[in-house]
Design a protein around this motif. Structure first.
Motif: not given
Length: 160
Positions: A64-82
């Motif tokens: 579905g739709v996913l809401a991430l916390g404001g700092g989530a995309v600071l992690a390189d691994v999260t940027q890659k996963n997105l």
């Protein structure tokens, strides 16, 4: 922070007949305590590790739709996963963020001068948000419903 991520996620999920999920809630369920207590008891590094794991798990299991916390995309691994997902950046200006967040109670990153801290976070994070996003939507002076309607239009009717 204060952009309306969770509210807009629920509006989008309702419009598309899917579920909304907020990774901050996932983190709280895993840790057994609120995000603010994780920051105080365990520190930001522990929270960020839990956050990266929560985002990875949600991307693997949630359709579905996913809401991430404001700092989530600071992690390189999260940027890659997105990278293979549609990512919407809800862009909020300082004045609107301050109005929406208020005095920041329950927001551990806002200890001290709330306005100055929000400005610092916006300045630090905006370039990362813009780089990760596939769609950017301005939220200042707009209702969550209006923002959600624009996102739906942009996703369902991409430019030619």
């Amino acid at each position: 922070m204060g952009a309306g991520k969770t509210t807009v996620a629920h509006l989008l999920a309702d419009a598309w007949g899917v579920t909304a999920r907020d990774t901050d809630h996932d983190i709280e369920a895993t840790a057994g305590k609120p995000v603010s207590e994780i920051f105080v008891d365990d520190g930001e590094a522990v929270f960020r590790a839990l956050e990266a794991d929560a985002v990875a798990a949600a991307l693997d299991t949630h359709d579905g739709v996913l809401a991430l916390g404001g700092g989530a995309v600071l992690a390189d691994v999260t940027q890659k996963n997105l990278a293979d997902h549609t990512v919407v950046y809800l862009q909020v200006g300082l004045a609107d963020a301050v109005k929406r967040v208020g005095l920041g109670s329950g927001r551990p990153l806002l200890l001290g001068n709330v306005r100055a801290r929000i400005k610092q976070l916006l300045d630090e994070r905006a370039p990362i948000y813009a780089a990760v996003a596939t769609i950017t939507v301005e939220t200042d002076g707009r209702s969550a419903e209006d923002v959600a309607a624009e996102i739906i239009r942009l996703i369902e009717e991409p430019p030619a």
